[in-house]
Design an enzyme around this catalytic site. Structure first.
Site, PDB file in Angstrom:
ATOM      1  N   HIS A  76       0.875  -1.179   0.000  1.00  0.00           N
ATOM      2  CA  HIS A  76       0.000   0.000   0.000  1.00  0.00           C
ATOM      3  C   HIS A  76       0.914   1.231   0.000  1.00  0.00           C
ATOM      4  O   HIS A  76       2.033   1.181   0.537  1.00  0.00           O
ATOM      5  CB  HIS A  76      -0.826  -0.052   1.293  1.00  0.00           C
ATOM      6  CG  HIS A  76      -1.880   0.993   1.431  1.00  0.00           C
ATOM      7  ND1 HIS A  76      -1.601   2.282   1.813  1.00  0.00           N
ATOM      8  CD2 HIS A  76      -3.229   0.937   1.274  1.00  0.00           C
ATOM      9  CE1 HIS A  76      -2.729   2.970   1.879  1.00  0.00           C
ATOM     10  NE2 HIS A  76      -3.730   2.180   1.554  1.00  0.00           N
ATOM     11  N   GLN A  91      -4.252  -5.097   7.090  1.00  0.00           N
ATOM     12  CA  GLN A  91      -5.219  -6.062   6.529  1.00  0.00           C
ATOM     13  C   GLN A  91      -5.168  -7.422   7.213  1.00  0.00           C
ATOM     14  O   GLN A  91      -5.981  -8.297   6.899  1.00  0.00           O
ATOM     15  CB  GLN A  91      -4.970  -6.247   5.021  1.00  0.00           C
ATOM     16  CG  GLN A  91      -5.234  -5.013   4.198  1.00  0.00           C
ATOM     17  CD  GLN A  91      -6.701  -4.581   4.192  1.00  0.00           C
ATOM     18  OE1 GLN A  91      -7.601  -5.361   4.497  1.00  0.00           O
ATOM     19  NE2 GLN A  91      -6.938  -3.320   3.870  1.00  0.00           N
ATOM     20  N   CYS A 131      -4.810   2.313  -3.601  1.00  0.00           N
ATOM     21  CA  CYS A 131      -3.576   2.874  -3.018  1.00  0.00           C
ATOM     22  C   CYS A 131      -2.414   1.911  -3.201  1.00  0.00           C
ATOM     23  O   CYS A 131      -1.562   1.753  -2.310  1.00  0.00           O
ATOM     24  CB  CYS A 131      -3.745   3.224  -1.544  1.00  0.00           C
ATOM     25  SG  CYS A 131      -4.851   4.595  -1.285  1.00  0.00           S
TER      26      CYS A 131
HETATM   27  N1  PMP Z   1      -1.729  -0.565   4.643  1.00  0.00           N
HETATM   28  C1  PMP Z   1      -2.687  -1.324   4.092  1.00  0.00           C
HETATM   29  C2  PMP Z   1      -2.338  -2.690   3.591  1.00  0.00           C
HETATM   30  C3  PMP Z   1      -3.992  -0.826   4.001  1.00  0.00           C
HETATM   31  O1  PMP Z   1      -4.942  -1.570   3.441  1.00  0.00           O
HETATM   32  C4  PMP Z   1      -4.263   0.474   4.484  1.00  0.00           C
HETATM   33  C5  PMP Z   1      -5.657   1.060   4.373  1.00  0.00           C
HETATM   34  N2  PMP Z   1      -6.228   0.941   3.107  1.00  0.00           N
HETATM   35  C6  PMP Z   1      -3.227   1.190   5.068  1.00  0.00           C
HETATM   36  C7  PMP Z   1      -1.980   0.655   5.124  1.00  0.00           C
HETATM   37  C8  PMP Z   1      -3.452   2.555   5.619  1.00  0.00           C
HETATM   38  O2  PMP Z   1      -4.275   2.470   6.735  1.00  0.00           O
HETATM   39  P1  PMP Z   1      -4.853   3.798   7.401  1.00  0.00           P
HETATM   40  O3  PMP Z   1      -5.490   4.575   6.306  1.00  0.00           O
HETATM   41  O4  PMP Z   1      -5.833   3.280   8.402  1.00  0.00           O
HETATM   42  O5  PMP Z   1      -3.708   4.512   8.029  1.00  0.00           O
END
Ligand code: PMP
Length: 415
Positions: free
Chosen positions: A132, A212, A373
């Site tokens: 991500h 996740q 993302c």
């Molecule tokens: N890492 C992963 C694998 C995610 O799926 C996400 C959220 N989509 C994040 C990081 C970021 O998490 P947050 O927006 O809660 O900080």
């Protein structure tokens, strides 16, 4: 219902679990809501909503400061929440649990504090093709600032990390491996304990993005052997704006502060400032007290369930989804990892994922469409994005049927 539905469906009472989530009892676009965007954020059970509500109704006050009853009560609940989270991930100590806004802030904290102190010119940071953006960009910026190199572990055709390549990338200049526990785009569950062993063999530290994984699998930071583990409450039935960064005490102790201000100080004077002990050194300013209490309520809710049965239910939903996709045709699954979170990432040949997402929404089915993302992953796969249906404990086989009834219509409209 088709005869293809697996037997596990009778062993987990998703309908009862569903009753715990008030938001699910509503119609969207004139149809019963089918919420399949759980990897973006999960819904919240009454237990969490009530815990936050109760905090504001009965004990709201600032923590650690005032000498009055409410402040004492708030502090007690806030620190009890930290202990609940420490227990949830088998942290050796509650002081190693740092409250942050979420996974993103946890990773940024490590990059800014540990990273600037420990990564220098010519050093290497390893990330993976599955990450991500939250586990890419902080390391990219750090590498630029420090004159370090960012290396990427590629994936195999099924969407799993190529550990043979990781082995060839590892040498004494690698200071950090930053890896997701599970991919939000393909679902892939990564063999974190093996990666940690490989990284530690060359003296590198390992940060795990657990965003996740924490909602689905029990997390044991000691068994994983990692050095940092970050995760968000909102993906595991808790509130937004709160999460945990876990770190090894000896690393956290040696790290400089991340943000500065109140709470993180021991003593401030214009001749110099000394810093508070863990975990407060990293918790500048008034924390998200209600969020921490809500996150602990989410953990307790999860712990009240048979987690193995819940995971089995989610896997059975994915299995059933794959059968339905094969039956419908024209659906290309993106990635096919052997071990995965209950995420179904796909495209319909000839249709843009955004159009599929919109047409599903019009039929009351909430999915995510886009790059999730994970733009470097999409670029690698030569696709603009995917449609992602991500399942949680409260989803049902009937909802999978509704997804495919809706997809049938989408196919008719777009192809
Ligand atoms: N890492 C992963 C694998 C995610 O799926 C996400 C959220 N989509 C994040 C990081 C970021 O998490 P947050 O927006 O809660 O900080």
């Amino acid at each position: 219902m088709s005869a293809a539905q697996p037997a596990q469906r009778l062993e987990f009472d998703a309908a009862a679990v569903r009753g715990d989530f008030p938001i699910l009892q509503q119609a969207v676009n004139g149809r019963q809501l089918v919420y399949l965007d759980n990897a973006a954020t999960s819904q919240k059970p009454s237990a969490v909503i009530d815990a936050v509500d109760d905090y504001y109704r009965s004990c709201n006050a600032n923590v650690h400061r005032a000498a009055h009853a409410l402040s004492g009560r708030a502090t007690e609940a806030f620190e009890a929440a930290r202990r609940t989270l420490a227990d949830f991930i088998n942290s050796p100590a509650a002081e190693e649990v740092i409250w942050v806004r979420g996974t993103t802030e946890g990773i940024n904290l490590v990059a800014a504090s540990w990273g600037r102190a420990n990564i220098g010119s010519g050093d290497k940071i390893i990330v993976t093709q599955l990450e991500h953006h939250a586990n890419i960009v902080p390391w990219q910026l750090l590498a630029q600032q420090q004159g370090a190199e960012l290396l990427v572990v590629p994936i195999t055709a099924s969407g799993e990390l190529d550990l043979q390549v990781l082995q060839t990338l590892l040498d004494k200049r690698v200071k950090l491996v930053a890896v997701g526990h599970a991919s939000n785009a393909l679902g892939t569950l990564n063999p974190v304990a093996d990666i940690v062993a490989m990284a530690h063999a060359v003296g590198a530290k390992v940060l795990v993005d657990g965003a996740q994984a924490a909602p689905h699998w029990p997390v044991d930071v000691q068994a994983l052997g990692c050095d940092f583990y970050a995760f968000s409450a909102h993906k595991m039935f808790g509130p937004t704006g709160i999460g945990v960064l876990w770190g090894r005490r000896e690393l956290l102790d040696a790290m400089p502060p991340y943000q500065s201000g109140g709470e993180m100080i021991e003593r401030v004077s214009f001749s110099g400032t000394t810093f508070n002990a863990l975990p407060y050194k990293f918790e500048a300013g008034t924390p998200n007290i209600a969020g921490a209490i809500g996150m602990a309520a989410a953990v307790k809710y999860l712990q009240s369930l048979d987690r193995a049965a819940a995971l089995e239910h989610e896997s059975a939903l994915l299995e059933y989804t794959l059968q339905q996709a094969a039956a419908l045709g024209a659906i290309e699954r993106i990635g096919a990892p052997a071990q995965a979170a209950s995420i179904f990432s796909f495209n319909i040949a000839g249709a843009h994922p955004a159009d599929v997402g919109t047409l599903l929404d019009q039929q009351g089915v909430a999915v995510r469409a886009g790059h999730h993302c994970a733009q470097p992953l999409m670029e690698y796969l030569h696709i603009p994005g995917t449609v992602r249906a991500s399942f949680s404990i409260y989803n049902t086989f009937e909802e999978v049927d509704l997804l495919f009834a809706a997809l049938e219509k989408v196919k008719g409209l777009l192809l």
